[in-house]
Design an enzyme around this catalytic site. Structure first.
Site, short mmCIF file in Angstrom:
data_model
loop_
_atom_site.label_atom_id
_atom_site.label_comp_id
_atom_site.label_asym_id
_atom_site.label_seq_id
_atom_site.Cartn_x
_atom_site.Cartn_y
_atom_site.Cartn_z
N ASP A 1 -15.86 -12.66 -22.37
CA ASP A 1 -16.67 -12.94 -21.18
C ASP A 1 -18.08 -13.41 -21.53
OD1 ASP A 1 -14.40 -11.98 -20.02
OD2 ASP A 1 -15.25 -10.03 -19.50
N GLU B 1 4.88 -10.96 -6.16
CA GLU B 1 3.80 -11.14 -7.13
C GLU B 1 4.13 -10.60 -8.51
OE1 GLU B 1 3.88 -9.12 -4.58
OE2 GLU B 1 2.76 -7.27 -4.89
N CYS C 1 5.32 -6.17 1.58
CA CYS C 1 5.67 -4.75 1.57
C CYS C 1 4.98 -4.01 2.72
CB CYS C 1 5.37 -4.15 0.20
SG CYS C 1 6.22 -2.59 -0.05
N TYR C 2 4.01 -3.16 2.41
CA TYR C 2 3.31 -2.47 3.50
C TYR C 2 2.75 -3.47 4.51
CZ TYR C 2 0.05 0.67 5.90
OH TYR C 2 -0.62 1.39 6.85
N LYS D 1 -9.63 -12.87 -15.71
CA LYS D 1 -9.73 -13.04 -17.16
C LYS D 1 -9.05 -14.33 -17.64
CE LYS D 1 -11.12 -10.81 -20.88
NZ LYS D 1 -12.34 -9.99 -20.95
N HIS E 1 8.20 -7.48 -3.59
CA HIS E 1 6.95 -7.89 -4.23
C HIS E 1 7.12 -9.22 -4.97
CE1 HIS E 1 4.57 -4.31 -3.41
NE2 HIS E 1 5.71 -3.64 -3.52
N GLY F 1 0.85 -1.19 0.00
CA GLY F 1 0.00 0.00 0.00
C GLY F 1 0.87 1.23 0.00
#
Ligand code: XMP
Length: 524
Positions: free
Chosen positions: A227, A171, A82-83, A370, A169, A55
């Site tokens: 979608d 990710e 992180c945060y 997605k 991070h 964040g």
């Protein structure tokens, strides 16, 4: 059996959806919730693990997002990123301060491979750092299990309480071994079995839809996009003829697209449903006559869609359910689940009419990302070209034609766009065959647009006064920022030659180099 679940608590970090996607890639189901979500609600969900995201704040500042200390006493494994890692320390008695050396970007990190978080990770690896605060003292019971040159606590653990923190991070793509770290947390530390798979999702959704719908009727506005197509296929498998799909061809689709959609979902296709194609091309062109302002075009196209859809719905009469192709990023971005949500504004075609006569809305894809929707589509037997279709705006080519829209201009942009995509796809395929990997220049989105500019040219012995086509190609991860893709010049030359030769009314081709910002991805 209840689906095992990891909860992602969102502190406003820009990568929160990425965190959730990485967890799902480990075949573990997860949901994102704002840090404002009460702890009782989290407890009721019986998560097998909790991840706190990054964040933009400093956790020691007044009013900074925080969470109840109880979270760390539930006996559920928690990983802070992180945060989230700093906040964990801050709440549990460690110290977080402004760092003298702020780290940003790819950074070498040494990890303790004895920590379960770093099982099978290389001791000297690379991570993506982005922080101005650092953990200067650890809370009781914690030890540092990774460090960089400037950061003594790049990761911390309290194995006894199953609490972990990572300053960088894992990710993002720039942390190459990040997926292993997330896998280690959700599969090994939290003990998730990894039951979240698209084949079982499809199976369980089919059962759930059947149970919910009973012998009721369902109406779906099918656009031909990923979608709504996947949703149509899912509903078709579940309830067959109880489903009616209305496909509005507004004459602003890409070349052949209307017929492709009809070939798949229409009478000759493999799904046994009611399929209504409304050929509303002329009606749209008439409405758009002389309209040049892009927002006005968007509005007209959106409103006309609602009108056409409403007329068709009236013919069909009362239905029990209206199906919508909402997916998880829509849910998060509209602010229901997450915190960073509100940043992005929505730009879908004007919403659906509330005056269609139905009892309830169903959204069977609302928990999927997605890439999961695409996988589900393949499971359901949809062709790859449809499942991997590029993003395409609801208002279609209407906004890829600068100035007023006419049938002739639509034809020009359709033909040019078709050639462009065909050649880029061909070059990308050849590259992949030769190099066994995707071309580094491969754009995430590429299309042709028609400028409103005409200029003098010469073809054969004749003077021409024709339009210029603009080619757009961008590389992007989140479509919020983007840069122009460097498609090889020789590919662009082939495209240019073919467009000039094959598309009447065009005598110039431009390549758009603009990044976003300041440009947008669309060329409207
Ligand atoms: P911009 O042009 O805003 O586009 O940089 C970002 C992404 O959104 C797509 N886009 C739309 N998608 N309805 C959609 O479903 C729309 O009205 C719309 N307008 C833009 C665009 O193609 C790009 O992928």
């Amino acid at each position: 059996m209840e689906q095992e679940k990891v909860i992602v608590i969102d502190f406003g970090g820009q990568y929160n959806q990425l965190v959730a996607r990485r967890i799902r890639e480990c075949n573990v189901y997860c949901e994102i919730y704002s840090y404002k979500t009460p702890i009782d609600k989290i407890k009721e969900m019986h998560p097998k693990g909790i991840i706190l995201t990054g964040g933009p704040n400093s956790c020691y500042e007044e009013g900074a997002p925080t969470y109840s200390k109880e979270l760390f006493e539930l006996g559920i494994p928690v990983l802070g990123l992180c945060y989230g890692a700093q906040l964990m320390q801050h709440i549990l008695g460690g110290k977080v301060e402004r760092a003298e050396v702020q780290e940003y970007g790819k950074t070498p990190v040494k990890v303790d491979t004895a920590s379960p978080l770093f099982k099978d990770v290389t001791e000297d690896t690379i991570c993506w750092m982005s922080h101005f605060d650092y953990i200067s003292a650890l809370a009781k019971g914690f030890k540092s299990v990774a460090h960089t040159k400037d950061c003594p606590v790049a990761a911390a653990e309290c194995a006894e309480k199953q609490l972990y923190g990572i300053q960088f991070h894992p990710e993002v793509l720039h942390t190459p071994e990040g997926p292993k770290m997330i896998f280690n947390f959700v599969r090994n530390i939290c003990g998730c079995a990894g039951t979240w798979r698209m084949d079982s999702f499809v199976e369980s959704q089919i059962a759930a839809i059947r149970e919910k719908v009973g012998d009721g009727k369902v109406l779906l506005a099918l656009s031909g996009g990923v979608d709504s197509s996947v949703l149509a296929a899912l509903l078709a498998k579940a309830i067959g003829k109880q489903l009616t799909c209305v496909f509005v061809d507004h004459g602003l689709l890409r070349k052949n697209e209307g017929d492709e959609v009809e070939a798949i979902f229409g009478e000759k296709g493999s799904f046994d449903i009611n399929f209504v194609r409304v050929n509303a091309q002329e009606r749209y062109y008439k409405k758009l006559e002389g309209v040049t302002e892009p927002e006005s075009k968007r509005k007209i196209i959106g409103e006309e869609f609602i009108r056409v859809f409403e007329e068709e719905a009236k013919k069909i009469g009362k239905v029990d359910f209206l199906a919508q192709g909402t997916i998880y990023p829509d849910v998060v971005e509209s602010g229901l689940g997450g915190e960073s949500a509100v940043i992005k504004s929505h730009h879908n075609v004007g919403g659906l009419p509330d005056y269609v006569d139905f009892k309830e809305i169903i959204e069977p894809l609302r928990n999927l990302f997605k890439d999961e929707v695409r996988k589900a589509g393949l499971e359901l037997g949809l062709p790859e070209f449809l499942v991997y279709r590029q993003p395409f705006p609801g208002p279609g080519l209407g906004i890829r034609i600068i100035g007023d829209v006419t049938a002739d201009k639509v034809k020009i942009v359709q033909d040019a766009d078709y050639i462009y995509r065909e050649e880029v796809d061909k070059a990308a395929r050849l590259y992949k065959e030769e190099n066994c990997k995707d071309a580094p220049w491969l754009p995430n989105q590429y299309f042709a647009a028609l400028t409103n500019m005409r200029s003098v040219g010469v073809m054969g012995d004749e003077r021409t006064y024709d339009y210029a086509v603009a080619l757009r190609a961008v590389r992007t991860i989140d479509f919020m920022t983007a840069e122009a893709a460097d498609i090889p010049f020789e590919v662009l030359q082939i495209v240019m030659n073919r467009i000039i030769k094959e598309v009447r009314g065009v005598n110039r081709v431009f390549y758009d180099l603009t990044s976003k910002p300041p440009g947008t991805i669309e060329f409207e």
